[in-house]
Design an enzyme around this catalytic site. Structure first.
Site, mmCIF file in Angstrom:
data_model
loop_
_atom_site.group_PDB
_atom_site.id
_atom_site.type_symbol
_atom_site.label_atom_id
_atom_site.label_comp_id
_atom_site.label_asym_id
_atom_site.label_seq_id
_atom_site.Cartn_x
_atom_site.Cartn_y
_atom_site.Cartn_z
ATOM 1 N N TYR A 99 -2.338 0.359 10.245
ATOM 2 C CA TYR A 99 -2.498 -0.407 9.002
ATOM 3 C C TYR A 99 -1.230 -0.310 8.153
ATOM 4 C CZ TYR A 99 -3.902 -1.245 4.127
ATOM 5 O OH TYR A 99 -3.949 -1.675 2.822
ATOM 6 N N TRP A 123 -5.822 3.295 -3.379
ATOM 7 C CA TRP A 123 -7.211 3.672 -3.671
ATOM 8 C C TRP A 123 -7.899 2.629 -4.575
ATOM 9 C CZ3 TRP A 123 -7.416 9.687 -4.797
ATOM 10 C CH2 TRP A 123 -6.713 10.374 -3.796
ATOM 11 N N THR A 161 0.794 -1.227 0.000
ATOM 12 C CA THR A 161 0.000 0.000 0.000
ATOM 13 C C THR A 161 0.828 1.281 0.000
ATOM 14 O OG1 THR A 161 -1.565 1.263 1.349
ATOM 15 C CG2 THR A 161 -0.134 -0.241 2.526
HETATM 16 N N1 LIG Z 1 -8.534 -1.315 -0.749
HETATM 17 C C1 LIG Z 1 -7.621 -0.385 -0.979
HETATM 18 O O1 LIG Z 1 -7.928 0.786 -1.216
HETATM 19 C C2 LIG Z 1 -6.153 -0.742 -0.991
HETATM 20 C C3 LIG Z 1 -5.217 0.275 -1.163
HETATM 21 C C4 LIG Z 1 -3.861 -0.053 -1.175
HETATM 22 C C5 LIG Z 1 -3.468 -1.373 -1.037
HETATM 23 N N2 LIG Z 1 -4.406 -2.338 -0.848
HETATM 24 C C6 LIG Z 1 -3.943 -3.723 -0.681
HETATM 25 O O2 LIG Z 1 -4.441 -4.474 -1.764
HETATM 26 C C7 LIG Z 1 -4.699 -5.813 -1.352
HETATM 27 C C8 LIG Z 1 -6.110 -6.218 -1.715
HETATM 28 O O3 LIG Z 1 -7.020 -5.320 -1.075
HETATM 29 P P1 LIG Z 1 -8.595 -5.422 -1.294
HETATM 30 O O4 LIG Z 1 -9.107 -4.036 -1.426
HETATM 31 O O5 LIG Z 1 -8.895 -6.439 -2.339
HETATM 32 O O6 LIG Z 1 -9.039 -5.988 0.139
HETATM 33 P P2 LIG Z 1 -10.492 -6.416 0.626
HETATM 34 O O7 LIG Z 1 -11.499 -6.206 -0.454
HETATM 35 O O8 LIG Z 1 -10.698 -5.772 1.958
HETATM 36 O O9 LIG Z 1 -10.336 -7.987 0.824
HETATM 37 C C9 LIG Z 1 -9.533 -8.497 1.846
HETATM 38 C C10 LIG Z 1 -9.565 -10.009 1.738
HETATM 39 O O10 LIG Z 1 -8.754 -10.536 2.794
HETATM 40 C C11 LIG Z 1 -9.513 -11.555 3.438
HETATM 41 N N3 LIG Z 1 -9.150 -11.725 4.829
HETATM 42 C C12 LIG Z 1 -9.149 -10.796 5.812
HETATM 43 N N4 LIG Z 1 -8.828 -11.379 6.989
HETATM 44 C C13 LIG Z 1 -8.627 -12.693 6.725
HETATM 45 C C14 LIG Z 1 -8.277 -13.815 7.525
HETATM 46 N N5 LIG Z 1 -8.054 -13.701 8.845
HETATM 47 N N6 LIG Z 1 -8.130 -15.012 6.918
HETATM 48 C C15 LIG Z 1 -8.362 -15.164 5.590
HETATM 49 N N7 LIG Z 1 -8.717 -14.150 4.794
HETATM 50 C C16 LIG Z 1 -8.839 -12.929 5.359
HETATM 51 C C17 LIG Z 1 -10.946 -11.088 3.318
HETATM 52 O O11 LIG Z 1 -11.796 -12.177 3.579
HETATM 53 P P3 LIG Z 1 -13.237 -11.973 4.261
HETATM 54 O O12 LIG Z 1 -14.171 -11.635 3.150
HETATM 55 O O13 LIG Z 1 -13.496 -13.292 4.886
HETATM 56 O O14 LIG Z 1 -13.108 -10.870 5.265
HETATM 57 C C18 LIG Z 1 -10.963 -10.608 1.884
HETATM 58 O O15 LIG Z 1 -11.096 -11.692 0.996
HETATM 59 C C19 LIG Z 1 -4.410 -5.847 0.160
HETATM 60 O O16 LIG Z 1 -3.092 -6.298 0.351
HETATM 61 C C20 LIG Z 1 -4.487 -4.388 0.571
HETATM 62 O O17 LIG Z 1 -3.679 -4.118 1.701
HETATM 63 C C21 LIG Z 1 -5.740 -2.058 -0.838
#
Ligand SMILES: NC(=O)c1ccc[n+]([C@@H]2O[C@H](COP(=O)([O-])OP(=O)(O)OC[C@H]3O[C@@H](n4cnc5c(N)ncnc54)[C@H](OP(=O)(O)O)[C@@H]3O)[C@@H](O)[C@H]2O)c1
Length: 301
Positions: A130, A155, A106
């Site tokens: 985070y 984002w 991130t």
């Molecule tokens: N969203 C953003 O704006 C953003 C920005 C910068 C970087 N990122 C990075 O991009 C990547 C993908 O983000 P995203 O937006 O796709 O995230 P997301 O939509 O919040 O999805 C997170 C995933 O992780 C799973 N998860 C959480 N806790 C878990 C656990 N204890 N065991 C197994 N699975 C678990 C969730 O499962 P459940 O459905 O069961 O909760 C979900 O499938 C991440 O590394 C994030 O840090 C995201």
């Protein structure tokens, strides 16, 4: 590197935004292994280790994460367990198996000072739990010695999942005015673009075209830049073109101080993605173009 048989691809977080896209995008590349939380709980190091040893993937694509930025301030241990300890274990196991790991990180590893896009070697200084937990995950993965590629993005949004775009468009239909922060600068990134980028990197690897000296950290965010208010304005403008009769809110920009949150956000989230392009020939899609792809999918969903 996999042999003759199709590579085994372990994908985490497949109920999330990026993981959901990975399921579709990576399917043609090999045998997908997509554990549910009950099968591989990222909060439980033993569960992570056990599942990887049992399934012996060639690639681990790590899209699962603790992503509740504000809640992390009061759930430090859980955020670190998922974002740092689980990643460390995946790195150790990948190293032991000779597997390659792709991992998402991130812009929140930076403090957001300055006005130019960050390059990968810029000093990190997370503002909140985070970001600190994601940085610890990066460091542990690099220290594991695994063949690992870390993609810092920003984002993230798409047609599914919990994201800014979906929230804003819902409110835009319900309200007359939306007051949105206009002094945080960055780029919206389409979840599908992140999945396609991963597929591209895996294809490189399977074709033995990825020298091991390419392992490391890459910035991978949508091309161009805007603010949250600018993102909302553009989304509403594009929606208005599609639905001229719709009554949609007006966006008014506000400074971050007028929208306090438990975790501070970087004012500058811009990521320079030149290294990714130079190493893999992959250019991230312009955020406005992504948006025009996502809106029709939202209508259809
Ligand atoms: N969203 C953003 O704006 C953003 C920005 C910068 C970087 N990122 C990075 O991009 C990547 C993908 O983000 P995203 O937006 O796709 O995230 P997301 O939509 O919040 O999805 C997170 C995933 O992780 C799973 N998860 C959480 N806790 C878990 C656990 N204890 N065991 C197994 N699975 C678990 C969730 O499962 P459940 O459905 O069961 O909760 C979900 O499938 C991440 O590394 C994030 O840090 C995201």
């Amino acid at each position: 590197m996999a042999g003759q048989s199709p590579p085994r691809l372990l994908v985490t977080g497949t109920s999330g935004q990026v993981g959901g896209e990975l399921l579709h995008t990576l399917a043609p590349l090999g045998t997908l292994i997509a554990p549910r939380r009950a099968e591989m709980d990222l909060a439980d190091a033993a569960s992570v280790r056990g599942f990887i040893r049992e399934t012996r993937p060639d690639w681990i694509v790590s899209a699962g994460a603790y992503t509740a930025v504000d809640k992390a301030e009061s759930e430090r241990d859980l955020a670190f367990a998922i974002n740092a300890e689980a990643v460390a274990v995946m790195g150790e196991e990948a190293k032991a198996l000779g597997a390659t790991m792709l991992h998402y990180s991130t812009d929140y590893v930076f403090n957001g000072q300055g006005t130019t896009p960050y390059v990968e070697s810029d000093p990190t200084a997370p503002l909140g739990v985070y970001g600190a937990s994601k940085l610890a995950g990066e460091e542990a993965l690099l220290a594991s010695g695994a063949n690992a590629f870390i993609f810092r993005t920003s984002w993230v949004y798409g047609a599914t999942g919990k994201n800014f775009l979906r929230t804003i468009l819902k409110y835009a239909r319900e309200r007359e005015e939306l007051r949105i922060v206009n002094d945080q600068h960055g780029a919206p990134t389409w979840s599908r673009d992140l999945a396609r980028m991963a597929a591209h990197v895996i294809r490189h690897g399977e074709a033995a075209a990825t020298p091991s000296n390419l392992r490391g950290v890459y910035h991978a965010a949508g091309s161009g830049e805007t603010t949250w208010a600018g993102f909302a304005q553009e989304a509403i403008a594009q929606l208005r073109q599609r639905e001229p009769a719709a009554k949609l809110a007006q966006v008014n920009g506000i400074p971050t101080v007028e929208y306090p949150t438990p975790a501070a956000r970087p004012a500058n989230s811009r990521l320079n993605c030149g290294t990714l392009e130079a190493a893999f020939g992959w250019k991230m899609m312009d955020w406005r173009e992504s948006l025009s792809n996502v809106l029709p999918e939202l209508e259809a969903s």
